[in-house]
Enzyme design. Structure first.
Site, mmCIF file in Angstrom:
data_model
loop_
_atom_site.group_PDB
_atom_site.id
_atom_site.type_symbol
_atom_site.label_atom_id
_atom_site.label_comp_id
_atom_site.label_asym_id
_atom_site.label_seq_id
_atom_site.Cartn_x
_atom_site.Cartn_y
_atom_site.Cartn_z
ATOM 1 N N ARG A 187 7.699 10.159 -11.344
ATOM 2 C CA ARG A 187 7.307 10.025 -9.932
ATOM 3 C C ARG A 187 6.790 8.606 -9.750
ATOM 4 N NH1 ARG A 187 3.320 7.841 -7.782
ATOM 5 N NH2 ARG A 187 1.543 9.221 -8.103
ATOM 6 N N GLU A 210 0.320 7.004 -15.955
ATOM 7 C CA GLU A 210 0.700 6.507 -14.635
ATOM 8 C C GLU A 210 1.991 7.146 -14.146
ATOM 9 O OE1 GLU A 210 -1.340 4.044 -13.130
ATOM 10 O OE2 GLU A 210 -0.194 4.735 -11.393
ATOM 11 N N ASP A 217 -3.442 8.077 -11.273
ATOM 12 C CA ASP A 217 -3.076 8.682 -9.984
ATOM 13 C C ASP A 217 -4.032 9.790 -9.585
ATOM 14 O OD1 ASP A 217 -0.506 7.258 -9.423
ATOM 15 O OD2 ASP A 217 -0.145 8.031 -11.425
HETATM 16 N N1 LIG Z 1 -2.950 4.395 -2.629
HETATM 17 C C1 LIG Z 1 -3.054 4.759 -3.871
HETATM 18 O O1 LIG Z 1 -3.872 4.237 -4.633
HETATM 19 C C2 LIG Z 1 -2.188 5.866 -4.398
HETATM 20 C C3 LIG Z 1 -2.511 6.445 -5.618
HETATM 21 C C4 LIG Z 1 -1.722 7.475 -6.120
HETATM 22 C C5 LIG Z 1 -0.623 7.905 -5.402
HETATM 23 N N2 LIG Z 1 -0.323 7.304 -4.230
HETATM 24 C C6 LIG Z 1 0.829 7.732 -3.453
HETATM 25 O O2 LIG Z 1 0.698 9.076 -3.098
HETATM 26 C C7 LIG Z 1 1.966 9.648 -2.930
HETATM 27 C C8 LIG Z 1 1.971 11.021 -3.556
HETATM 28 O O3 LIG Z 1 1.745 10.975 -4.943
HETATM 29 P P1 LIG Z 1 1.673 12.345 -5.778
HETATM 30 O O4 LIG Z 1 1.644 12.010 -7.214
HETATM 31 O O5 LIG Z 1 0.572 13.179 -5.289
HETATM 32 O O6 LIG Z 1 3.095 12.932 -5.417
HETATM 33 P P2 LIG Z 1 3.628 14.421 -5.407
HETATM 34 O O7 LIG Z 1 5.085 14.337 -5.234
HETATM 35 O O8 LIG Z 1 3.098 15.153 -6.580
HETATM 36 O O9 LIG Z 1 2.963 15.065 -4.119
HETATM 37 C C9 LIG Z 1 3.438 14.914 -2.836
HETATM 38 C C10 LIG Z 1 2.807 16.000 -1.989
HETATM 39 O O10 LIG Z 1 3.138 15.751 -0.633
HETATM 40 C C11 LIG Z 1 3.520 16.981 -0.040
HETATM 41 N N3 LIG Z 1 4.393 16.764 1.113
HETATM 42 C C12 LIG Z 1 5.717 16.519 1.136
HETATM 43 N N4 LIG Z 1 6.165 16.497 2.404
HETATM 44 C C13 LIG Z 1 5.100 16.710 3.192
HETATM 45 C C14 LIG Z 1 4.911 16.817 4.588
HETATM 46 N N5 LIG Z 1 5.950 16.680 5.416
HETATM 47 N N6 LIG Z 1 3.673 17.059 5.059
HETATM 48 C C15 LIG Z 1 2.612 17.207 4.233
HETATM 49 N N7 LIG Z 1 2.735 17.106 2.875
HETATM 50 C C16 LIG Z 1 3.962 16.867 2.380
HETATM 51 C C17 LIG Z 1 4.213 17.741 -1.160
HETATM 52 O O11 LIG Z 1 4.259 19.132 -0.882
HETATM 53 C C18 LIG Z 1 3.294 17.410 -2.319
HETATM 54 O O12 LIG Z 1 2.205 18.291 -2.329
HETATM 55 C C19 LIG Z 1 2.966 8.648 -3.488
HETATM 56 O O13 LIG Z 1 3.605 7.981 -2.430
HETATM 57 C C20 LIG Z 1 2.130 7.665 -4.236
HETATM 58 O O14 LIG Z 1 2.654 6.362 -4.189
HETATM 59 C C21 LIG Z 1 -1.088 6.306 -3.710
HETATM 60 O O1 LIG Z 2 0.846 2.017 -7.915
HETATM 61 C C1 LIG Z 2 0.205 1.977 -6.866
HETATM 62 O O2 LIG Z 2 0.311 1.042 -6.056
HETATM 63 C C2 LIG Z 2 -0.781 3.051 -6.532
HETATM 64 C C3 LIG Z 2 -0.547 4.354 -7.176
HETATM 65 O O3 LIG Z 2 -0.764 4.338 -8.547
HETATM 66 C C4 LIG Z 2 0.759 4.984 -6.830
HETATM 67 O O4 LIG Z 2 1.293 5.684 -7.674
HETATM 68 O O5 LIG Z 2 1.210 4.809 -5.704
HETATM 69 MG MG LIG Z 3 0.542 5.473 -9.646
#
Ligand SMILES: NC(=O)c1ccc[n+]([C@@H]2O[C@H](COP(=O)([O-])OP(=O)(O)OC[C@H]3O[C@@H](n4cnc5c(N)ncnc54)[C@H](O)[C@@H]3O)[C@@H](O)[C@H]2O)c1
Ligand SMILES: O=C(O)C[C@H](O)C(=O)O
Ligand SMILES: [Mg+2]
Length: 623
Positions: free
Chosen positions: A196, A285, A309
């Site tokens: 992912r 990660e 994450d």
């Molecule tokens: N800003 C940051 O520091 C940071 C850190 C970690 C992850 N992220 C981001 O978060 C996102 C998700 O990561 P993850 O590991 O949890 O992924 P994941 O695929 O495990 O989870 C995604 C979730 O979103 C839900 N989802 C999908 N469509 C949806 C909708 N229409 N409405 C509401 N929910 C919906 C799914 O059911 C699932 O629960 C990624 O884009 C990642 O880049 C950002």
């Molecule tokens: O990698 C990033 O920019 C933040 C986070 O770890 C993600 O998975 O989106």
């Molecule tokens: Mg990440």
């Protein structure tokens, strides 16, 4: 002296001229072939070969050659022909030429990445000096969002290998393979299985780019010595059908291993790296959620590891949520009154809700009533809508936060209610997106948020990369108005609101925490990464922002201050490790001496142990 190309006089006499010519041609071909097949004696092994343009043949080294030359694990697992190498290179070159004509697009960002990457290959000190001095400009190239495009195009961009690859084919070999890595000391490993990558899904072996990008920040922000970082890709296959069919894909072209077989590979990897480098810290990660939680629970009490994450993101979100409370002109202690709607119940979303509810509960007295009260402040919406206890086959990690049946009737909400319905009914103070769905915070959702019970509603559009952000700052400020607090996972420009007013676009990304968590763990010599250490990191980030900044809607520092904030976060982690009696010291600073350091001295200690990009004096010594 006769050689392969000479013909005896008697033979010459007995043959017609064209027959002589054919014979000579035949022999000369055989001679050239024999010359080519004569082995080249190498006086080097492993990375030295890969860095030598005369002998390097990259992914074209066969498996037996990789074993013979100590290269196993230093290249992606797929062995390709020299023609395939050319095809990959030409395809990539043509794509760049074609896209460059479209003007400044992603390709322009990729072109910058390539130039930086070439510098990284040539001169690490200079590369990191450029990165540190221009971090605001180049973090978006080596990190999110461009790193996402790099991973998507990695098979084309691949030139010189960086990091280690452990594949399903390497079962039983990892303990010896780790010795192919040239460094005797490794402080920090970032490992991914590519399942992912950001919000881009399963990118298989190409996910190595994310581990490289994170470690670039470890060097630039935390001052970890670049000679002691190791990006790792564990290739257990991919479920990305496009990659499975792509002849140029560099990873194992088979579906992902699952179940016990998968866990055994990760176990073997952990044993191998900790046996060679007992003091290393391993950051997990971009593992898909189902493994992110399980592996974290499996290893966190035994190894120095954490999941960025789940845990890094949670800390960054908590710091931002506390900032949003302060921005409303209220004390942080009012945090447990905030109503928070979270879109996304994956590793990141659930990680945030778990940690944020624990923070609330602590503020409320840390007892059962406090936990229950904290829980009831969160509404989680996933791809199937609002998660309630009526959900069939509910994910056990989401279960504690499923809305109770009794609450539902009272709120006029049902199992699976849409995000917009939830926002309308709950009137939350905060909406926080970790859904990987770009544009999920639509015009209707933002319109509904105008009825928020908060004087300054906050939006965290945290999904990466840029196109996956749940909304843009322009959308947020134009629909909700200047009071809204906006933050996103990937960087956006501030918004000009007219009349000299600025709508601040904060970057809420785990990059503000993971480098400090790693550095603090290293410098304290903590045996594990505890919840307390993570909490201390989050609190330090929250308190880093000054009152006047927060009141202007600036809840995270600018990237230009990342080295300073990382130093502060690391110091907080060191102090907490000491307080919890987990610290065993680092180099000549033992646990007792660490405990004697004041707050200020701890910050100095951290600063003095950060690597700086300056050329050291070098001398020659014979072996
Ligand atoms: N800003 C940051 O520091 C940071 C850190 C970690 C992850 N992220 C981001 O978060 C996102 C998700 O990561 P993850 O590991 O949890 O992924 P994941 O695929 O495990 O989870 C995604 C979730 O979103 C839900 N989802 C999908 N469509 C949806 C909708 N229409 N409405 C509401 N929910 C919906 C799914 O059911 C699932 O629960 C990624 O884009 C990642 O880049 C950002
Ligand atoms: O990698 C990033 O920019 C933040 C986070 O770890 C993600 O998975 O989106
Ligand atoms: Mg990440």
């Amino acid at each position: 002296m006769a050689n392969a190309l000479s013909i005896s006089r008697s033979l010459r006499r007995s043959l017609a001229p064209d027959a002589i010519y054919r014979l000579l041609l035949q022999r000369s071909r055989a001679f050239v072939t024999a010359e080519c097949h004569r082995p080249v004696v190498l006086h080097k092994r492993g990375p030295d070969i890969l860095h030598d343009p005369w002998f390097n043949r990259g992914t074209a080294f066969s498996m037996t050659e990789r074993d013979r030359l100590g290269l196993r694990g230093l290249l992606p697992p797929s062995v390709v022909s020299s023609q395939q190498q050319i095809d990959r290179f030409m395809g990539d070159l043509k794509r760049l030429e074609q896209n460059a004509r479209d003007g400044p697009s992603d390709t322009y960002q990729l072109a910058k990445w390539r130039i930086l990457n070439r510098l990284h290959d040539r001169n690490e000190t200079m590369y990191y000096k450029v990165l540190i001095d221009n971090i605001e400009e180049y973090a978006p190239i080596v990190y999110t969002p461009t790193v996402g495009a790099v991973c998507q195009n990695y098979s084309g961009l691949f030139r010189r290998p960086r990091g280690m690859y452990f594949s399903a084919e390497d079962r039983g070999e990892m303990m010896s393979m780790v010795y192919n890595w040239p460094a005797d000391q490794v402080d920090m490993i970032v490992v991914t299985d590519g399942s992912r990558i950001l919000g881009l899904g399963d990118l298989g072996v190409q996910g190595i780019g994310i581990a490289i990008g994170k470690l670039d920040l470890y060097v630039a922000a935390a001052g970890i010595n670049p000679q002691r970082v190791l990006p790792v890709m564990i290739d257990v296959g991919t479920n990305n059908e496009k990659l499975l069919k792509d002849p140029l894909y560099l990873g194992l072209q088979e579906h992902r291993l699952e179940g016990e077989e998968y866990v055994e590979i990760i176990d073997e990897f952990m044993e191998a790296v900790f046996s060679r480098w007992p003091n290393v810290i391993v950051q997990f990660e971009d593992f898909q959620s189902k493994w992110a939680f399980r592996l974290l629970q499996r290893y966190r009490k035994t190894y120095r590891m954490f999941n960025d994450d789940v845990q890094g993101t949670a800390g960054v979100a908590i710091a931002g949520l506390l900032g949003a409370v302060r921005a409303q002109g209220r004390p942080m202690i009012d945090f447990p009154k905030q109503k928070i709607v979270v879109a996304g119940a994956g590793s990141a979303g659930i990680g945030v809700v778990n940690a944020a509810s624990r923070t609330m509960a602590r503020m409320l007295g840390n007892n059962e009533v406090a936990f229950e009260s904290a829980r009831s402040q969160f509404w989680i919406v996933d791809a199937h809508g609002l998660i309630t206890e009526e959900r069939v086959e509910i994910d056990p990690d989401a279960l504690p936060f499923a809305r109770r049946k009794s609450e539902l009737t009272h709120q006029g909400l049902n199992e699976g209610a849409s995000l917009i319905e939830v926002v309308k009914k709950v009137k939350p103070d905060v909406i926080l997106g970790l859904s990987a769905v770009g544009g999920l915070f639509s015009k209707e959702v933002l319109e509904a948020l105008k009825d928020s019970s908060s004087s300054r509603p906050a939006i965290f559009a945290m999904s990466n990369p840029t196109k996956n952000a749940e909304c843009t700052p322009e959308e947020a400020f134009s629909i909700i108005g200047e009071k809204v607090i906006f933050s996103s996972g990937s960087p956006f420009d501030d918004v000009d609101l007219g009349d000299g007013k600025i709508g601040h676009s904060n970057q809420g990304n785990n990059m503000y925490l993971f480098p400090g968590i790693g550095l603090g763990t290293l410098l304290s010599g903590a045996r594990i990464v505890s919840d307390g250490m993570l909490q201390a990191a989050a609190e330090r980030l929250a308190s880093y922002m000054k009152e006047e900044e927060v009141l202007q809607g600036i809840i995270y520092p600018p990237t230009s201050r990342i080295r300073d904030i990382t130093k502060e976060v690391a110091a907080a982690v060191v102090r907490e490790a000491v307080a919890e009696d987990l610290a065993e010291g680092y180099r000549d600073m033992d646990a007792r001496e660490l405990a004697r350091l004041s707050e200020e001295e701890t910050v100095d200690y951290v600063k003095n142990n950060m690597w700086n990009p300056v050329y050291p004096t070098v001398v020659y010594k014979k072996d």
